[in-house]
Write an enzyme that holds these catalytic residues in place. Sequence first.
Site, short mmCIF file in Angstrom:
data_model
loop_
_atom_site.label_atom_id
_atom_site.label_comp_id
_atom_site.label_asym_id
_atom_site.label_seq_id
_atom_site.Cartn_x
_atom_site.Cartn_y
_atom_site.Cartn_z
N ASP A 49 6.11 6.49 17.55
CA ASP A 49 5.13 6.05 16.55
C ASP A 49 5.08 4.53 16.57
O ASP A 49 6.06 3.87 16.22
CB ASP A 49 5.53 6.57 15.16
CG ASP A 49 4.55 6.16 14.06
OD1 ASP A 49 3.51 5.56 14.37
OD2 ASP A 49 4.84 6.44 12.89
N GLU B 163 -4.41 -9.37 4.49
CA GLU B 163 -4.80 -8.23 3.66
C GLU B 163 -4.89 -8.57 2.18
O GLU B 163 -5.09 -7.69 1.35
CB GLU B 163 -3.83 -7.06 3.87
CG GLU B 163 -3.98 -6.41 5.23
CD GLU B 163 -3.15 -5.15 5.40
OE1 GLU B 163 -3.55 -4.30 6.20
OE2 GLU B 163 -2.09 -5.00 4.73
N THR C 93 1.87 -11.14 20.62
CA THR C 93 2.60 -9.90 20.86
C THR C 93 1.69 -8.99 21.68
O THR C 93 0.58 -8.68 21.25
CB THR C 93 3.01 -9.23 19.55
OG1 THR C 93 1.85 -9.05 18.72
CG2 THR C 93 4.00 -10.11 18.79
N ASP D 262 4.50 -5.52 12.71
CA ASP D 262 5.15 -6.01 11.49
C ASP D 262 6.66 -6.12 11.68
O ASP D 262 7.30 -7.01 11.11
CB ASP D 262 4.84 -5.06 10.32
CG ASP D 262 3.36 -5.03 9.97
OD1 ASP D 262 2.69 -6.07 10.16
OD2 ASP D 262 2.87 -3.98 9.52
N ASN E 234 0.83 -1.21 0.00
CA ASN E 234 0.00 0.00 0.00
C ASN E 234 0.86 1.25 0.00
O ASN E 234 2.03 1.22 0.37
CB ASN E 234 -0.89 0.06 1.26
CG ASN E 234 -2.03 -0.93 1.23
OD1 ASN E 234 -2.46 -1.39 0.18
ND2 ASN E 234 -2.53 -1.28 2.40
N LYS F 276 0.72 -4.47 5.15
CA LYS F 276 1.39 -5.35 6.11
C LYS F 276 2.40 -6.28 5.45
O LYS F 276 3.45 -6.57 6.02
CB LYS F 276 0.35 -6.16 6.90
CG LYS F 276 -0.54 -5.32 7.80
CD LYS F 276 -1.38 -6.17 8.73
CE LYS F 276 -0.55 -6.81 9.81
NZ LYS F 276 0.09 -5.85 10.73
#
Length: 306
Positions: A250, A137, A223, A256, A9, A38
């Site tokens: 951030d 995705e 996670t 990922d 993306n 992703k």
Amino acid sequence: MILVFGSLNIDLVAHVPVIPGPGRTVLAPSYRTHFGGKGANQAVAAARIAGPGRVRMAGRIGRDGFGDSAIENLRANGVDTDLVVRSDQPTGCAFIVVDQAGENAITVASGANTTACADDLPSALFSRDTILVLQMEVPFAEALEAARKTKSASGTVIWNLAPVPELMSREMVVELLSVADYLLVNEHEALDAARAIGFAPPPDYDAAAAELARAGDLNCIVTAGALGAIAFTANGNCLRAPAPCITPIDTTGAGDAFVGAFASMVSEIVPLQKSLEIGCEAAALKCLKEGAQDGMPVRGAVKSIA
């Protein structure tokens, strides 16, 4: 070889005073363009740890400038892009607005990602040395077929159950568990998968992950952000790795980063406990920089790698 089959993306991010509701328009002074998806995030994360020539990306992009940019960025990060196919659909794009409190609203136009096809992966690609990394995705049926090809060749499948589909059926989870060697989820995804497969409502994500590991005869890894990562093996063993104490800038792409670093360690036959620790450190380092792919750490920065 680490083979990532998934989404690519372009993210368009605007900071606004308030996230607009229906019928409202707000103005932003500008916007930023980031590389996302992703699949592509995890490919970059893996390549920065594993090194050039160790990671291949498979998926689809449009015949447009966004697609050109996505390819160039992957190559600049050492990812082989020969299996990325051009589609008649536009390159996937995410439209993200972030308000002053850091809350966001995201609309994803999947575009070419909806046309991703397992037939784009030649049979000769698969062997016992193949480590396939999947997410949610691209069309599930295509990801499942890629996983089956990998298992038929005695390869290894790492499946990140993210994002969880709104209509995730029991059959989907059962099929996923039947082909995965490692199921990677966050706390919420673990609970969602356990419910979908018909387990009695588990008291917490630990119990859910333990049930998923047993049901799939696999390693289920959760996670849990600042709480680190937990792995449950099929025989009931539990391993835990702490997360480094940081002040995040951030968190986009942190999961990922973990997946990419973990896949790199699996490819190097690193013990599970050590792989968890390295994944946690990589995710924490990502949180100290802006942008998903831009912030992925390089191998030299991950001190827990011997």
